[in-house]
Scaffold this motif. Structure first.
Motif, PDB file in Angstrom:
ATOM      1  N   VAL A  69       0.838  -1.207   0.000  1.00  0.00           N
ATOM      2  CA  VAL A  69       0.000   0.000   0.000  1.00  0.00           C
ATOM      3  C   VAL A  69       0.868   1.249   0.000  1.00  0.00           C
ATOM      4  O   VAL A  69       0.576   2.233  -0.703  1.00  0.00           O
ATOM      5  CB  VAL A  69      -0.947  -0.020   1.220  1.00  0.00           C
ATOM      6  N   ALA A  70       1.958   1.203   0.803  1.00  0.00           N
ATOM      7  CA  ALA A  70       2.848   2.368   0.845  1.00  0.00           C
ATOM      8  C   ALA A  70       3.504   2.609  -0.507  1.00  0.00           C
ATOM      9  O   ALA A  70       3.623   3.756  -0.955  1.00  0.00           O
ATOM     10  CB  ALA A  70       3.908   2.158   1.924  1.00  0.00           C
ATOM     11  N   GLY A  75      10.118   3.139   9.674  1.00  0.00           N
ATOM     12  CA  GLY A  75      10.290   4.221  10.614  1.00  0.00           C
ATOM     13  C   GLY A  75      10.325   3.716  12.024  1.00  0.00           C
ATOM     14  O   GLY A  75       9.978   2.583  12.336  1.00  0.00           O
ATOM     15  N   ALA A  76      10.751   4.544  12.939  1.00  0.00           N
ATOM     16  CA  ALA A  76      10.870   4.126  14.324  1.00  0.00           C
ATOM     17  C   ALA A  76       9.529   3.806  14.934  1.00  0.00           C
ATOM     18  O   ALA A  76       9.407   2.953  15.789  1.00  0.00           O
ATOM     19  CB  ALA A  76      11.561   5.225  15.116  1.00  0.00           C
ATOM     20  N   ASP A  77       8.494   4.462  14.523  1.00  0.00           N
ATOM     21  CA  ASP A  77       7.169   4.216  15.059  1.00  0.00           C
ATOM     22  C   ASP A  77       6.380   3.236  14.237  1.00  0.00           C
ATOM     23  O   ASP A  77       5.238   2.929  14.525  1.00  0.00           O
ATOM     24  CB  ASP A  77       6.398   5.527  15.182  1.00  0.00           C
ATOM     25  N   GLY A  78       6.969   2.710  13.189  1.00  0.00           N
ATOM     26  CA  GLY A  78       6.275   1.732  12.370  1.00  0.00           C
ATOM     27  C   GLY A  78       5.241   2.306  11.448  1.00  0.00           C
ATOM     28  O   GLY A  78       4.497   1.579  10.814  1.00  0.00           O
ATOM     29  N   LEU A  79       5.162   3.649  11.326  1.00  0.00           N
ATOM     30  CA  LEU A  79       4.105   4.262  10.527  1.00  0.00           C
ATOM     31  C   LEU A  79       4.616   4.929   9.267  1.00  0.00           C
ATOM     32  O   LEU A  79       3.885   5.064   8.304  1.00  0.00           O
ATOM     33  CB  LEU A  79       3.356   5.300  11.389  1.00  0.00           C
ATOM     34  N   GLY A  80       5.847   5.405   9.266  1.00  0.00           N
ATOM     35  CA  GLY A  80       6.367   6.146   8.129  1.00  0.00           C
ATOM     36  C   GLY A  80       6.846   5.243   7.019  1.00  0.00           C
ATOM     37  O   GLY A  80       7.191   4.089   7.231  1.00  0.00           O
ATOM     38  N   HIS A  81       6.902   5.762   5.813  1.00  0.00           N
ATOM     39  CA  HIS A  81       7.359   4.991   4.651  1.00  0.00           C
ATOM     40  C   HIS A  81       8.295   5.844   3.819  1.00  0.00           C
ATOM     41  O   HIS A  81       8.305   5.747   2.592  1.00  0.00           O
ATOM     42  CB  HIS A  81       6.166   4.523   3.820  1.00  0.00           C
ATOM     43  N   GLY A  82       9.080   6.720   4.474  1.00  0.00           N
ATOM     44  CA  GLY A  82       9.949   7.627   3.742  1.00  0.00           C
ATOM     45  C   GLY A  82      11.016   6.926   2.943  1.00  0.00           C
ATOM     46  O   GLY A  82      11.290   7.283   1.795  1.00  0.00           O
ATOM     47  N   LEU A  83      11.653   5.904   3.535  1.00  0.00           N
ATOM     48  CA  LEU A  83      12.724   5.213   2.832  1.00  0.00           C
ATOM     49  C   LEU A  83      12.192   4.429   1.638  1.00  0.00           C
ATOM     50  O   LEU A  83      12.883   4.279   0.626  1.00  0.00           O
ATOM     51  CB  LEU A  83      13.461   4.285   3.796  1.00  0.00           C
ATOM     52  N   ILE A  84      10.965   3.931   1.755  1.00  0.00           N
ATOM     53  CA  ILE A  84      10.347   3.266   0.598  1.00  0.00           C
ATOM     54  C   ILE A  84      10.188   4.259  -0.548  1.00  0.00           C
ATOM     55  O   ILE A  84      10.473   3.960  -1.713  1.00  0.00           O
ATOM     56  CB  ILE A  84       8.987   2.665   0.994  1.00  0.00           C
ATOM     57  N   GLY A  85       9.725   5.479  -0.219  1.00  0.00           N
ATOM     58  CA  GLY A  85       9.576   6.496  -1.252  1.00  0.00           C
ATOM     59  C   GLY A  85      10.899   6.871  -1.891  1.00  0.00           C
ATOM     60  O   GLY A  85      10.973   7.096  -3.098  1.00  0.00           O
TER      61      GLY A  85
END
Length: 418
Positions: free
Chosen positions: A189-190, A359-369
Motif C-alpha cells: 500500500v505504501a 520508521g521508528a514508530d512503524g508508521l512512516g514509509h519515507g525510505l520506501i519512497g
C-alpha cells in the motif's frame, strides 16, 4: 540436519518404529526367560502386538488407544505377567492425550487410573492355582495400586502438555504468518501510494515543460517576421524542452497512477530550492551544513525533484530519529556522469525496522519512497549506519546526455496552471 528433521516430521512411523524395535527386542528376551508355555508364548504375542501398535500410534491414535486398552485387559484376563514390553501401555496413554480425540484421551486416563488396582489384584492379590487371596493389608493394596497407576497418569499428563505446547506453537506460527502478510500488505500500500504521488508530480513536471513549449511557440510565431533570430532561439528552446518532456513522459509510463485528481499546478522544487529548505530545517532547530562540489548545471526537472525530495525526507528522518544535539550534513556533487547526494548525521542511528522503511514508530514509509524515486531515474541508493555513529543516506543519480538535459534558459521559464 534441518532437512532430516523435516523429513522425520513428515514420516512419523519411521521414528515410532525406531522406538518400537528396542522395546520388542527387550520384551522378547524378557518373555523367553519366563517359566511355563503360557507366560513364554503369551508374552511373545503381547510384545509383538504392543510393538505393532507403537509403530502406528501417531497415524491412528484413537484406534491405537482402543486397541491398547483391549490388549491390556486381555493380558490381565489371560494372566500373562507384565514384561519389559508393557512400557508400551505408557506410550499409548501419552499418545491418546497428545494426538487423540477427546474421547480417546478420557479413555486413556480412566484406564490408567484403573490399571494399577486391576494389575495388583490379578497378579499379586489372588493365587490362580488355589483361588485364595494371600491377604495383604488394605493400606498396602491401596498404596501399591496408586503407585502402579502413577506412571500412566504421568504419561497422560505429559501428553496433554505436549498437545497444549503444540497448539501454542501453531498459534504463534499462524500469528507470525498473519503479521508477515499484514506487513507485506502495508508495504505494498505504501509503495502504491508513493507511486501515485510520484505520478502526480511527474505529471506536473511534464505539464510545466509543455506549457513552456506553448509559450515559446506563440512567441516564435509573433516575432518570426520581424526578428528571425529570436524565433530561431525560441524554436531551439522548444526542441530542448520537448526532449526533456519526452524523457519525463517515459518515466511516467512506468508508474501506475491509482487516483485521478485535478490539482492546481504548483511549481515543483529542485536543487535551487535546497538552501531555502535547509534554512527552514535550521529554523526548526536542526543544524545543517551544506556543501556543493563539481560544476553545477541545468538538470531535468524530474531529477531535480528527486534530489529535493531525498534531502527533504532524509532531514525529516534526522529530526525524528536522530536524538538530541544531532547535526546533519548535506553534500551535492555534480559529476560528469552522475549526481551524488549525501545526507549524514551524528545522531543515534537507526534500527532494522527503519531500514525496512517502517520508521521508528512503524508508521512512516519515507525510505520506501526514496527507493521508488531513485529507481525511477535508474540510480542507486545506499542506506545504513554511518561509520563512527549516526546514519547516512547516499544516492547516485545518473545524468542524461546533453540532448536529454537540454532545457530552456532560466529567463525563459514560464509558470503555468493546468
Amino acid at each position: 540436519m534441518h532437512r532430516l528433521n523435516a523429513w522425520l516430521r513428515r514420516h512419523p512411523m519411521v521414528v515410532d518404529s525406531a522406538w518400537a524395535l528396542p522395546v520388542l527386542l527387550l520384551g522378547l528376551l524378557s518373555d523367553a526367560s519366563q517359566d511355563g508355555d503360557l507366560q513364554v508364548w503369551g508374552g511373545l504375542g503381547f510384545s509383538l502386538a504392543i510393538a505393532v501398535l507403537m509403530t502406528v500410534r501417531r497415524r491412528w491414535p484413537d484406534l491405537v488407544t482402543l486397541a491398547g486398552t483391549l490388549l491390556g485387559l486381555a493380558q490381565i484376563v489371560c494372566y500373562v505377567q507384565p514384561g519389559v514390553s508393557s512400557v508400551g501401555y505408557l506410550v499409548f496413554a501419552y499418545t491418546a492425550a497428545a494426538f487423540g480425540s477427546a474421547w480417546a484421551s478420557r479413555l486413556a486416563v480412566t484406564v490408567g487410573l484403573a490399571a494399577g488396582p486391576l494389575t495388583f489384584w490379578r497378579f499379586n492379590g489372588q493365587d490362580p492355582a488355589t483361588g485364595t487371596t494371600p491377604g495383604p493389608a488394605l493400606w498396602q493394596m491401596v498404596f501399591i495400586s496408586v503407585l502402579m497407576s502413577t506412571p500412566f497418569v504421568l504419561s497422560w499428563a505429559w501428553g496433554r502438555l505436549t498437545r497444549v505446547r503444540r497448539a501454542y506453537l501453531v498459534e504463534l506460527e499462524d500469528r507470525a504468518a498473519r503479521l508477515e502478510r499484514e506487513r507485506d500488505a502495508r508495504a505494498k500500500v505504501a509503495v502504491a501510494a508513493e507511486r501515485a504521488r510520484i505520478a502526480r508530480e511527474l505529471h506536473d513536471v511534464v505539464a510545466h515543460n509543455v506549457s513552456v513549449m506553448i509559450v515559446q511557440a506563440d512567441g516564435a510565431a509573433y516575432v518570426l517576421d520581424n526578428s528571425p533570430q529570436q524565433a530561431k532561439d525560441a524554436l531551439a528552446t522548444i526542441a530542448g524542452t520537448g526532449r526533456q518532456a519526452l524523457v519525463e513522459m517515459r518515466r511516467l509510463l512506468g508508474v501506475l497512477r491509482t487516483t485521478e485528481q485535478a490539482e492546481e499546478y504548483v511549481p515543483q522544487p529542485g536543487v535551487e530550492e535546497l538552501p531555502e529548505l535547509l534554512e527552514q530545517v535550521r529554523t526548526a532547530g536542526l543544524p545543517v551544513d551544506f556543501v556543493t562540489s563539481g560544476d553545477p548545471r541545468e538538470l531535468p526537472r524530474g531529477l531535480e525533484l528527486t534530489v529535493y525530495r531525498i534531502v527533504q525526507e532524509a532531514l525529516t528522518n534526522v529530526r525524528k530519529h536522530g536524538g538530541p544535539d544531532v547535526r546533519a550534513r548535506v553534500s551535492v556533487d555534480f559529476g560528469d556522469r552522475a549526481l551524488e547526494v549525501l545526507v549524514e548525521d551524528d545522531g543515534r542511528g537507526t534500527t532494522g525496522e527503519q531500514l525496512a522503511g517502517g520508521g521508528a514508530d512503524g508508521l512512516g514509509h519515507g525510505l520506501i519512497g526514496m527507493r521508488e524515486r531513485v529507481g525511477m531515474v535508474s540510480g542507486s541508493l545506499d542506506i545504513g549506519p554511518r561509520p563512527g555513529g549516526g546514519f547516512r543516506i547516499r544516492a547516485v543519480l545518473p545524468l542524461r546526455a546533453a540532448a536529454d538535459r537540454a532545457a530552456p534558459p532560466p529567463a525563459d521559464r514560464t509558470e503555468a496552471t493546468t
